[in-house]
Design a protein around this motif. Structure first.
Motif, PDB file in Angstrom:
ATOM      1  N   THR A 238    -126.721 -28.962  -0.992  1.00 16.58           N
ATOM      2  CA  THR A 238    -126.113 -29.203   0.101  1.00 16.58           C
ATOM      3  C   THR A 238    -124.821 -28.403   0.230  1.00 16.58           C
ATOM      4  N   ASN A 239    -124.370 -27.962   1.413  1.00 18.37           N
ATOM      5  CA  ASN A 239    -123.140 -27.010   1.423  1.00 18.37           C
ATOM      6  C   ASN A 239    -122.528 -27.089   2.898  1.00 18.37           C
ATOM      7  N   ALA A 240    -121.722 -26.681   3.204  1.00 18.43           N
ATOM      8  CA  ALA A 240    -121.003 -26.998   4.641  1.00 18.43           C
ATOM      9  C   ALA A 240    -121.984 -26.867   5.718  1.00 18.43           C
TER      10      ALA A 240
ATOM     11  N   ILE B 173    -123.942 -29.979   6.057  1.00 20.14           N
ATOM     12  CA  ILE B 173    -123.301 -31.225   6.238  1.00 20.14           C
ATOM     13  C   ILE B 173    -123.152 -30.965   7.784  1.00 20.14           C
ATOM     14  N   LEU B 174    -122.765 -29.791   8.351  1.00 26.31           N
ATOM     15  CA  LEU B 174    -122.471 -29.843   9.739  1.00 26.31           C
ATOM     16  C   LEU B 174    -123.750 -30.140  10.404  1.00 26.31           C
ATOM     17  N   GLU B 175    -124.956 -29.738   9.957  1.00 24.15           N
ATOM     18  CA  GLU B 175    -126.058 -29.963  10.665  1.00 24.15           C
ATOM     19  C   GLU B 175    -126.396 -31.462  10.754  1.00 24.15           C
ATOM     20  N   LYS B 176    -125.999 -32.146   9.463  1.00 30.02           N
ATOM     21  CA  LYS B 176    -126.297 -33.554   9.599  1.00 30.02           C
ATOM     22  C   LYS B 176    -125.396 -34.191  10.338  1.00 30.02           C
ATOM     23  N   ASN B 177    -124.260 -33.811  10.485  1.00 26.00           N
ATOM     24  CA  ASN B 177    -123.215 -34.259  11.315  1.00 26.00           C
ATOM     25  C   ASN B 177    -123.790 -34.348  12.828  1.00 26.00           C
ATOM     26  N   ILE B 178    -124.251 -33.286  13.262  1.00 26.55           N
ATOM     27  CA  ILE B 178    -124.886 -33.003  14.551  1.00 26.55           C
ATOM     28  C   ILE B 178    -126.096 -33.946  14.717  1.00 26.55           C
ATOM     29  N   LEU B 179    -126.879 -34.183  13.821  1.00 23.98           N
ATOM     30  CA  LEU B 179    -127.745 -35.138  13.859  1.00 23.98           C
ATOM     31  C   LEU B 179    -127.310 -36.532  14.017  1.00 23.98           C
ATOM     32  N   ASN B 180    -126.471 -36.772  13.328  1.00 26.12           N
ATOM     33  CA  ASN B 180    -125.850 -38.198  13.360  1.00 26.12           C
ATOM     34  C   ASN B 180    -125.319 -38.580  14.493  1.00 26.12           C
ATOM     35  N   LEU B 181    -124.495 -37.544  15.219  1.00 25.06           N
ATOM     36  CA  LEU B 181    -123.929 -37.687  16.395  1.00 25.06           C
ATOM     37  C   LEU B 181    -124.869 -37.872  17.421  1.00 25.06           C
TER      38      LEU B 181
ATOM     39  N   ALA C 191    -125.306 -13.771  13.711  1.00 21.31           N
ATOM     40  CA  ALA C 191    -125.056 -14.196  15.208  1.00 21.31           C
ATOM     41  C   ALA C 191    -126.085 -15.097  15.502  1.00 21.31           C
ATOM     42  N   GLY C 192    -127.832 -14.784  15.043  1.00 19.88           N
ATOM     43  CA  GLY C 192    -128.630 -15.675  15.217  1.00 19.88           C
ATOM     44  C   GLY C 192    -128.534 -16.914  14.900  1.00 19.88           C
ATOM     45  N   SER C 193    -128.314 -16.979  13.449  1.00 18.43           N
ATOM     46  CA  SER C 193    -128.062 -18.395  12.966  1.00 18.43           C
ATOM     47  C   SER C 193    -127.064 -19.330  13.632  1.00 18.43           C
TER      48      SER C 193
ATOM     49  N   ILE D 219    -118.747 -22.863  13.239  1.00 20.15           N
ATOM     50  CA  ILE D 219    -120.175 -22.450  12.868  1.00 20.15           C
ATOM     51  C   ILE D 219    -120.265 -21.255  12.354  1.00 20.15           C
ATOM     52  N   GLN D 220    -119.758 -20.114  13.157  1.00 13.82           N
ATOM     53  CA  GLN D 220    -119.971 -18.715  12.604  1.00 13.82           C
ATOM     54  C   GLN D 220    -119.507 -18.414  11.356  1.00 13.82           C
ATOM     55  N   SER D 221    -118.515 -19.083  10.904  1.00 11.35           N
ATOM     56  CA  SER D 221    -117.969 -18.872   9.433  1.00 11.35           C
ATOM     57  C   SER D 221    -118.825 -19.446   8.389  1.00 11.35           C
ATOM     58  N   LEU D 222    -120.115 -20.275   8.826  1.00 10.18           N
ATOM     59  CA  LEU D 222    -120.915 -20.857   7.874  1.00 10.18           C
ATOM     60  C   LEU D 222    -122.256 -20.217   8.073  1.00 10.18           C
TER      61      LEU D 222
END
Lengths: 468, 495
Positions: free
Chosen positions: A66-68, A71-79, A311-313, A461-464
């Motif tokens: 897991t990494n930032a 975690i962000l992606e999981k948060n999006i799914l949770n939301l 930029a793609g991801s 998002i860009q920083s990750l």
């Protein structure tokens, strides 16, 4: 030991919620209203908990990481799950099996979490299966409707088929590289024909899950038959989860094959956009309509993936976040209308504005965002997807995608026209919006209106982002 | 002056409208917003002239830059030069007039005024953008309100027209998008990072082969907005079906977005492409001028007459840009301003006539001068301006375009200029015929009892006529305003 709990916190929390619901089922029956209050509260807690104690880590022999970004992606799914749960209030409050619905739903979410965090093809496969099989069960949740069980049947068969393809691909990869760990595959993959073939099988498996053309044939039927809550979950959450994995697998594990998958993914993108758009024009049922439009949206996402740059991801995650808000705004309206009046066809929505102005605007804003019209967030999302795709200099792909924006605008405007301009002898009667769906709409609209103008969302998002 | 105000005022007006109750509040707020905006525009003009007089020779004044998406080097960057100010003034005039003529809009008035203000927000933002992303954002912002305005409040085959307009303009945006993205990825060939910043791109050298590919995309994309032949077909249907104020906005402001973009983005940033393709632009523009004029002759509906004549008149804008001389480009800008005012006036008057007689067919009208002297006089003024009578803005603008075009020594280009000049005769035919039949002659019995313009309609007409006359009588001030901007663009061609 402490690390284990913190790294796995999102999965553990979900498991706890599932067990709480199971225990409740054993005890005295709870009223639906109270149960829904409790579940929605738990989901809010679940969503908020995602933001605390972020920690990178690797567990179980690199099976789980897991990494930032994860975690962000999981948060999006949770939301997204939270929004869907809020929106389904009207449908669930009279349903007999509320706790089962949530147990199954959250199990799939748990599967997606493991899938996103997987560092190993087996772990990935396990997560994927956990995220599809319970879904087939809840696709059947309109218990009295034949179409609903038909949808469940089609979903289970098509996912079994795609799982077969995936497994075959995985076994070939294992055969040629001697490992199923992501890190090992990357070092051992050389691009010999057998590996490329294995990759094609994997790609087909992924294609099924994200319903990219030509693997989309199950989509429309399943979307049409399932209850709206499940349809929106399928089209937003489960698609988003697979897309997240798809990007990270392509960008890290199969990086050595980048030259081959670049063309394959470009091709998938072109046909997905075009076919999805052309079929969406002719749909009468709202759910089928959104099914095809979501196929086209996936095509746009694939355009960005071909860019294989940071930029793609970034664009993919950013767009998925926006897509969650916009698609759920549209689905929320359909869900509410379907639960109270049972009407789901686009022509039923003629004259909708005269009777339900608020819902009409919610729907319109959601559709405009899907169409990529400013000032909605969809505009920014689409712009960045296409600009990421153009980064490699493939302007033909970008031109085709841009031209498809016209077609997609056409069918979205068709719905807008039905809602705002057409007259209807039997319009949908004014629908009362309960508090939970109202909250869900507020979240969606706030997201759609603000994301493009709030700089730090993109910057974060860009920083990750990953890419090469 | 803080240019953000130009965006902020319409935005606040639009938000305020959502909280208004009833027609009275809505229209009062819209009018106040539009008037504040007009005052701001004049204030901007004065401040700008003061700055210039004080010797500030920067290409763009009052610029403001705010990072937006740092990773892609996208900024919210705004600023103005003379050309933008001319367009902003035009927009402010048309918006005030548009609000005034919609004074009695009954059906769904809150939504109507909200969309009108929203549309103007897009136009203001577009004209002050100095970043291509910001510019594209504001350009697209104005597409959907048009669709809704036509589709909900329009007349005739409104859904068809609205859809056609939205899709064709979206097509324009799609082409433009490819052009802009291609431009973006070619801005860093000599090092540096990719950029959307207009001035920065202008200072860099875009490779010629990239200009050859992407100039057509960008120019055609903007061209569709300004009704370039053969993509002009949304204009007649869209204008004819739209409610009066929307027609005024469409023809007066929205079509100018395209012309401005062709000049400021396509031609300015990709001069080699412009020089290489100018013959195609001129060919298409000439066809549009001639074809538009003859097509107008065949029309019997007043709105169609004005819509087709708009195609013809916007051809002059493209002709001026395509000729690539200092004078012709200045003429193109003048023509944009002049046509914007004139056509808005025309549509306003047609709307006034239609709301009283309930017909727009020339054959069913006649002798209106007897019952509505004010409206009829304004009708005649609009007509005379349209056919380019000296003293009105139309003459100034078209004359400048022709003079500039003749300066281009290529014989074929001169031939095109002659053809374009000849179209004036055709214009005179249809304008005089339409005005003559509508205003003069015996009056239809059913129209005997009709009344003249109300105060709001008079205000709207007086405002626009004043604009036309000021430009017509004192063309030099507008010319001086625009000149530095066009000089900047033309320096790209003198290398």
């Amino acid at each position: 030991m402490n690390d284990l709990f913190i790294i796995l916190k999102q999965e553990l929390l979900l498991t706890i919620i599932i067990f709480v619901l199971l225990t409740l089922k054993v005890g005295k029956e709870m009223g639906n209203a109270r149960l829904l209050n409790l579940v929605n509260f738990l989901l809010v807690v679940n969503f908020l908990a995602g933001f605390f104690f972020p920690q990178d880590g690797i567990l179980f022999n690199e099976m789980y990481h897991t990494n930032a970004l994860v975690i962000l992606e999981k948060n999006i799914l949770n939301l997204g799950t939270l929004i869907i749960s809020l929106q389904s209030y009207a449908w669930l409050k009279d349903h007999q099996h509320v706790s089962e619905f949530y147990i199954l739903l959250l199990s799939t979410l748990l599967g997606m979490f493991f899938m996103i965090s997987s560092g190993n093809l087996l772990m990935f496969y396990l997560g994927l299966e956990l995220s599809t099989i319970p879904l087939a069960a809840i696709a059947n949740f309109d218990l009295g409707k034949r179409k609903s069980s038909e949808a469940a049947m089609k979903l289970i068969i098509s996912s079994a088929f795609s799982s077969g393809l995936l497994l075959f691909g995985i076994s070939l990869i294992y055969g040629t590289t001697g490992t199923v760990g992501f890190a090992g595959i990357t070092t051992h993959i050389s691009g010999n024909p057998l590996q490329v073939f294995a990759f094609i099988l994997l790609l087909a498996g992924f294609g099924f899950k994200i319903s990219a053309v030509p693997f989309h044939l199950w989509t429309a039927d399943v979307y049409e038959g399932s209850p709206v809550a499940v349809t929106s979950y399928l089209s937003v959450i489960s698609k988003a989860a697979v897309l997240f994995v798809f990007v990270s697998v392509l960008y890290t594990v199969f990086k050595p094959l980048a030259d081959s998958w670049y063309y394959m993914v470009s091709l998938l993108a072109v046909v997905s956009i075009t076919v999805g758009n052309l079929f969406a024009i002719r749909q009468e049922n709202f759910k089928r309509f959104l099914a095809f439009s979501s196929i086209a949206q996936v095509g746009f996402i694939l355009v960005a993936i071909t860019g294989s740059s940071a930029a793609g991801s970034t664009a993919v995650v950013y767009f998925v976040l926006i897509y969650v808000f916009s698609n759920l705004a549209a689905f929320g309206v359909i869900s509410l209308v379907s639960a109270t009046t049972g009407r789901e066809s686009i022509s039923d929505y003629k004259g909708f504005y005269k009777t339900n102005p608020v819902l009409s605007w919610v729907m319109a804003i959601g559709l405009f965002s899907l169409a990529g019209v400013p000032p909605t967030a969809g505009f920014f999302g689409k712009f960045f997807l296409l600009i990421a795709g153009a980064g490699k200099g493939n302007y033909i792909l970008v031109t085709i995608a841009a031209m498809n924006m016209i077609i997609s605008l056409y069918y979205y405007l068709r719905v807008i026209k039905a809602i705002f301009m057409d007259s209807n002898e039997q319009p949908i009667q004014p629908v009362v919006i309960p508090a939970y769906p109202k909250l869900a709409f507020l979240i969606c609209i706030a997201g759609i209106v603000s994301i493009g103008f709030v700089r730090f969302v993109y910057d974060y998002i860009q920083s990750l982002s990953i890419g090469f | 002056m803080n240019l953000n105000l130009l965006i902020l005022v319409p935005m606040l007006t639009a938000i305020g409208i959502l909280f208004c109750k009833g027609l009275k509040q809505v229209r009062a707020l819209s009018l106040v917003g539009a008037l504040v905006q007009l005052a701001l525009a004049f204030n901007l003009l004065v401040k700008y002239l003061q700055e210039r007089a004080a010797g500030n020779n920067a290409a763009m004044l009052f610029d403001y830059k705010q990072a937006w998406f740092t990773a892609l080097n996208i900024n919210y960057h705004i600023g103005v030069d003379g050309i933008s100010i001319a367009m902003i003034l035009l927009t402010a005039f048309v918006v005030v007039a548009g609000v005034l003529v919609s004074w009695t809009m009954e059906t769904l008035n809150r939504e109507f005024f909200f969309l009108l203000v929203f549309l103007s927000l897009g136009a203001y933002g577009f004209f002050i953008s100095l970043d291509l992303f910001t510019l594209f954002f504001f350009l697209e912002l104005s597409v959907i309100p048009k669709f809704l305005l036509i589709g909900i409040w329009g007349s005739g085959k409104k859904e068809y027209s609205g859809m056609k307009l939205a899709l064709m303009l979206m097509g324009g945006s799609a082409l433009l998008f490819v052009g802009l993205v291609g431009l973006y990825f070619n801005t860093a060939t000599n090092g540096g990072s990719y950029t959307f910043d207009l001035l920065e791109i202008a200072a860099r050298k875009i490779p010629v082969h990239a200009q050859m590919i992407f100039f057509p995309f960008a120019f055609l994309g903007f061209g569709i907005f300004t009704a370039i032949f053969p993509f002009h077909t949304w204009v007649p249907d869209g204008h004819a079906s739209a409610p009066t104020a929307a027609s005024m906005f469409l023809a007066g402001i929205s079509m100018k977005l395209g012309g401005y973009g062709c000049l400021r983005v396509a031609t300015f940033l990709m001069p080699d492409g412009a020089a290489a393709y100018s013959w195609i632009i001129i060919l298409l523009a000439t066809i549009a001028i001639i074809y538009g004029a003859f097509a107008t002759m065949m029309q019997t509906d007043l709105k169609y007459i004005n819509a087709y004549s708009s195609v013809s008149h916007c051809g002059f804008v493209l002709l001026g840009i395509g000729m690539l001389t200092q004078t012709s480009v200045t003429g193109a800008v003048l023509q944009m301003v002049s046509h914007g005012l004139m056509t808005a006036l025309f549509f306003a008057v047609i709307g006034m006539v239609y709301s009283r007689t309930h017909t727009r067919q020339v054959a069913q009208l006649g002798g209106l001068l007897k019952v509505m002297p004010f409206i009829s006089s304004v009708f005649v003024i609009a007509g005379l301006c349209s056919l380019g009578l000296p003293g009105f803005s139309g003459f100034v603008a078209e004359m400048t375009v022709f003079m500039g075009s003749w300066q281009n020594p290529d014989p074929w280009y001169r031939f095109a200029t002659i053809l374009a000049c000849a179209s004036i005769v055709v214009t005179a035919v249809y304008i005089l015929r339409a005005t003559g039949q509508t205003v003069m002659g015996p009056i239809t019995a059913a129209h005997q009892e009709l009344g003249d313009a109300g105060w709001n309609e008079k205000m709207a007409a007086v405002l626009l006529v004043a604009g036309i006359l000021v430009i017509g009588v004192m063309p030099f001030w507008l010319n001086d305003l625009v000149q530095p901007g066009t000089t900047l663009i033309m320096t790209k061609f003198l290398r």
